[in-house]
Design a protein around this motif. Structure first.
Motif, PDB file in Angstrom:
ATOM      1  N   VAL A 193       0.873  -1.177   0.000  1.00 46.16           N
ATOM      2  CA  VAL A 193       0.000   0.000   0.000  1.00 46.16           C
ATOM      3  C   VAL A 193       0.910   1.226   0.000  1.00 46.16           C
ATOM      4  CG1 VAL A 193      -1.815   1.268   1.197  1.00 46.16           C
ATOM      5  CG2 VAL A 193      -1.826  -1.234   1.208  1.00 46.16           C
ATOM      6  N   ASP A 194       0.890   1.922  -1.103  1.00 45.37           N
ATOM      7  CA  ASP A 194       1.766   3.071  -1.328  1.00 45.37           C
ATOM      8  C   ASP A 194       1.078   4.330  -0.803  1.00 45.37           C
ATOM      9  OD1 ASP A 194       3.331   5.126  -2.303  1.00 45.37           O
ATOM     10  OD2 ASP A 194       3.247   4.475  -4.398  1.00 45.37           O
ATOM     11  N   GLU A 195       1.510   4.793   0.365  1.00 42.27           N
ATOM     12  CA  GLU A 195       0.928   5.978   0.992  1.00 42.27           C
ATOM     13  C   GLU A 195       1.826   7.203   0.830  1.00 42.27           C
ATOM     14  OE1 GLU A 195      -1.991   4.058   4.415  1.00 42.27           O
ATOM     15  OE2 GLU A 195      -0.222   5.199   5.048  1.00 42.27           O
ATOM     16  N   ALA A 196       2.311   7.413  -0.379  1.00 45.47           N
ATOM     17  CA  ALA A 196       3.162   8.574  -0.627  1.00 45.47           C
ATOM     18  C   ALA A 196       2.472   9.876  -0.231  1.00 45.47           C
ATOM     19  CB  ALA A 196       3.571   8.622  -2.100  1.00 45.47           C
ATOM     20  N   TYR A 197       1.148   9.901  -0.356  1.00 40.17           N
ATOM     21  CA  TYR A 197       0.366  11.106  -0.038  1.00 40.17           C
ATOM     22  C   TYR A 197      -0.463  10.914   1.228  1.00 40.17           C
ATOM     23  CZ  TYR A 197       1.729  11.976  -4.837  1.00 40.17           C
ATOM     24  OH  TYR A 197       2.479  12.132  -5.978  1.00 40.17           O
ATOM     25  N   GLY A 198      -0.055   9.960   2.062  1.00 39.45           N
ATOM     26  CA  GLY A 198      -0.867   9.576   3.214  1.00 39.45           C
ATOM     27  C   GLY A 198      -1.144  10.700   4.187  1.00 39.45           C
ATOM     28  N   GLU A 199      -0.197  11.613   4.366  1.00 39.41           N
ATOM     29  CA  GLU A 199      -0.412  12.696   5.330  1.00 39.41           C
ATOM     30  C   GLU A 199      -1.495  13.666   4.901  1.00 39.41           C
ATOM     31  OE1 GLU A 199       3.869  11.362   6.125  1.00 39.41           O
ATOM     32  OE2 GLU A 199       2.616  11.692   4.361  1.00 39.41           O
ATOM     33  N   PHE A 200      -1.874  13.648   3.631  1.00 37.87           N
ATOM     34  CA  PHE A 200      -2.890  14.575   3.134  1.00 37.87           C
ATOM     35  C   PHE A 200      -4.306  14.010   3.204  1.00 37.87           C
ATOM     36  CE2 PHE A 200       1.007  15.827   0.863  1.00 37.87           C
ATOM     37  CZ  PHE A 200       1.059  17.171   1.213  1.00 37.87           C
ATOM     38  N   ARG A 201      -4.454  12.771   3.682  1.00 38.57           N
ATOM     39  CA  ARG A 201      -5.781  12.162   3.654  1.00 38.57           C
ATOM     40  C   ARG A 201      -6.748  12.943   4.545  1.00 38.57           C
ATOM     41  NH1 ARG A 201      -2.449   9.221   6.951  1.00 38.57           N
ATOM     42  NH2 ARG A 201      -3.319   8.481   8.938  1.00 38.57           N
ATOM     43  N   ARG A 202      -8.018  12.897   4.164  1.00 42.87           N
ATOM     44  CA  ARG A 202      -9.054  13.631   4.888  1.00 42.87           C
ATOM     45  C   ARG A 202      -9.309  13.012   6.252  1.00 42.87           C
ATOM     46  NH1 ARG A 202     -13.438  13.481   0.125  1.00 42.87           N
ATOM     47  NH2 ARG A 202     -12.392  11.458  -0.095  1.00 42.87           N
ATOM     48  N   SER A 203      -9.840  13.820   7.145  1.00 44.92           N
ATOM     49  CA  SER A 203     -10.160  13.341   8.485  1.00 44.92           C
ATOM     50  C   SER A 203     -11.087  12.135   8.387  1.00 44.92           C
ATOM     51  CB  SER A 203     -10.828  14.459   9.292  1.00 44.92           C
ATOM     52  OG  SER A 203     -11.221  14.001  10.557  1.00 44.92           O
ATOM     53  N   GLY A 204     -10.774  11.081   9.135  1.00 43.66           N
ATOM     54  CA  GLY A 204     -11.594   9.875   9.104  1.00 43.66           C
ATOM     55  C   GLY A 204     -11.124   8.835   8.109  1.00 43.66           C
ATOM     56  N   THR A 205     -10.160   9.189   7.253  1.00 41.75           N
ATOM     57  CA  THR A 205      -9.603   8.217   6.314  1.00 41.75           C
ATOM     58  C   THR A 205      -8.417   7.540   6.988  1.00 41.75           C
ATOM     59  OG1 THR A 205     -10.236   9.582   4.401  1.00 41.75           O
ATOM     60  CG2 THR A 205      -8.562   7.881   4.041  1.00 41.75           C
ATOM     61  N   PRO A 206      -8.518   6.244   7.293  1.00 36.93           N
ATOM     62  CA  PRO A 206      -7.453   5.578   8.057  1.00 36.93           C
ATOM     63  C   PRO A 206      -6.228   5.272   7.206  1.00 36.93           C
ATOM     64  CG  PRO A 206      -9.151   4.008   7.492  1.00 36.93           C
ATOM     65  CD  PRO A 206      -9.655   5.346   7.015  1.00 36.93           C
ATOM     66  N   SER A 207      -5.118   5.032   7.876  1.00 38.72           N
ATOM     67  CA  SER A 207      -3.894   4.584   7.221  1.00 38.72           C
ATOM     68  C   SER A 207      -3.826   3.063   7.280  1.00 38.72           C
ATOM     69  CB  SER A 207      -2.670   5.175   7.920  1.00 38.72           C
ATOM     70  OG  SER A 207      -1.482   4.533   7.487  1.00 38.72           O
ATOM     71  N   ALA A 208      -3.238   2.469   6.256  1.00 41.70           N
ATOM     72  CA  ALA A 208      -3.024   1.018   6.258  1.00 41.70           C
ATOM     73  C   ALA A 208      -2.016   0.598   7.323  1.00 41.70           C
ATOM     74  CB  ALA A 208      -2.550   0.556   4.879  1.00 41.70           C
ATOM     75  N   LEU A 209      -1.297   1.558   7.903  1.00 39.54           N
ATOM     76  CA  LEU A 209      -0.393   1.230   9.007  1.00 39.54           C
ATOM     77  C   LEU A 209      -1.137   0.531  10.138  1.00 39.54           C
ATOM     78  CD1 LEU A 209       1.671   4.539   9.204  1.00 39.54           C
ATOM     79  CD2 LEU A 209       2.541   2.311   8.457  1.00 39.54           C
ATOM     80  N   GLU A 210      -2.412   0.869  10.303  1.00 38.79           N
ATOM     81  CA  GLU A 210      -3.209   0.275  11.376  1.00 38.79           C
ATOM     82  C   GLU A 210      -3.368  -1.232  11.207  1.00 38.79           C
ATOM     83  OE1 GLU A 210      -6.942   2.294  11.626  1.00 38.79           O
ATOM     84  OE2 GLU A 210      -6.025   4.294  11.705  1.00 38.79           O
TER      85      GLU A 210
END
Length: 369
Positions: A193-210
């Protein structure tokens, strides 16, 4: 051999990857953070590099131990928990991270799967590692059709599944259930799961890190090029089961992260809150841009990234060229008929809106009999 140099046949005549690098007033085409590092961060980076420079006669720490500690600590504040340094790997940009993953887990007789439209470099990683490239397709709204995705993965049994979230170029994020489903469907295959833009996700959008603790075949990649405003440093990284990191060691080049790169990235991590301080404003500017484009009648993909895909144009190149003539450079990428604009400063986005308004009026006049 019919011509020189004796390049591999499948590479002959292919243009190298790269977005246009043009000297224009407003550059909104490569998803950079428009806000540079603060003087304090610059000073700390300079001091760290100066210290590293005194040791440049020696090879750097090939395990980049201090940097891995810093990255693990950051990830545990950015969607993850329980991530240890042994679960972290880094390389020269997330591009090299991806290439190393394909070198380790792809290769002849193996395949990699992704779902179009998606990042245009993925098939090049596969090509360069002689990995078969298999393309599934996304739904009309660019979300992932979970049933179709599962069927494709179960049928092809790829060794690597590549899933950008948010997706580039559409900005679409994956729900956790999609990641879980594909990790289960992939069996022993690696799901990236490529989260290159992960810090920009909208509130409530989880990260696959979880989900790392639940799936040993899950890899989550990040970069310091985007939200960290560190594109010039070229530092990408991943979090995964330690066994995956150990496997990558087999294919990495000796001392692949220079002492200067390690010092720069570690210094930047010390300034993480400050470097990420403009992320909230960029999110807000993105949402304003989406709303404005829709008000103008464009179709716009929902975005959790720092860019927006919009269309549809009968001749997107003419629109791209028109914007360029007004000093605004965006990206001609994605499905035919769509364009992508990176989110810049408020002034840059005003210039984009003004230029697009003029260009569309010109296009409408040209189309009117």
């Amino acid at each position: 051999m019919t011509s020189f140099p004796p390049i591999r046949e499948e590479l002959r005549g292919i243009e190298p990857y790269g977005a246009p690098q043009l000297d224009v007033p407003v550059q909104l085409n490569v998803n950079e953070n428009p806000y540079g590092p603060s003087p304090e961060a610059v000073a700390d980076v300079a001091a760290a590099v100066a210290t590293a420079a005194a040791t440049l006669n020696r090879y750097p720490d090939r395990e980049f131990t201090d940097l891995r500690r810093g990255l693990a600590a950051y990830l545990n504040t950015s969607g993850g928990s329980g991530i240890t340094p042994e679960m972290v790997w880094a390389a020269n940009g997330s591009n090299e991270v991806m290439l190393q993953l394909l070198q380790a887990f792809g290769g002849p007789g193996r395949s990699a799967v992704s779902f179009a439209p998606t990042y245009s470099m993925y098939p090049e990683y596969a090509r360069n590692t002689m990995t078969e490239w298999v393309t599934g397709h996304r739904a009309e709204d660019f979300s992932l059709d979970l049933d179709a995705a599962r069927r494709l993965v179960e049928e092809r049994r790829p060794s690597v599944v590549l899933l950008p979230s948010p997706n580039n170029p559409t900005g679409t994020a994956l729900p956790p259930e999609a990641v879980t489903m594909l990790c289960e469907a992939a069996g022993e295959g690696v799901v990236v799961v490529d989260e290159a833009y992960g810090e920009f996700r909208r509130s409530g959008t989880p990260s696959a890190l979880e989900l790392l603790g639940a799936h040993r075949n899950l890899v989550v990649t990040r970069t310091m090029s985007k939200a960290f405003a560190l594109a010039g440093a070229r530092l990408g990284y991943l979090a995964a089961d330690p066994a995956i990191c150990d496997a990558i060691r087999v294919v990495r080049l000796p001392y692949h992260l220079s002492a200067v790169t390690q010092a720069t990235a570690s210094a930047a991590l010390r300034h993480a809150p400050e470097l990420l301080g403009n992320v909230a404003e960029l999110r807000a500017e993105r949402d304003r841009t989406v709303s404005w484009l829709r008000e103008q009648g464009f179709t716009v993909a929902d975005s959790d990234a720092n860019f927006v895909l919009f269309g549809r144009f009968a001749d997107r190149h003419a629109v791209w060229q028109g914007l360029l003539e007004h000093g605004v450079l965006i990206r001609e990428t994605g499905p035919d008929g769509w364009l992508r604009v990176s989110i810049g400063t408020a002034d840059e986005m005003t210039a984009f809106r003004d230029a697009l308004t003029i260009v569309m009026k010109t296009e409408q006049m040209r189309d009117t009999p």
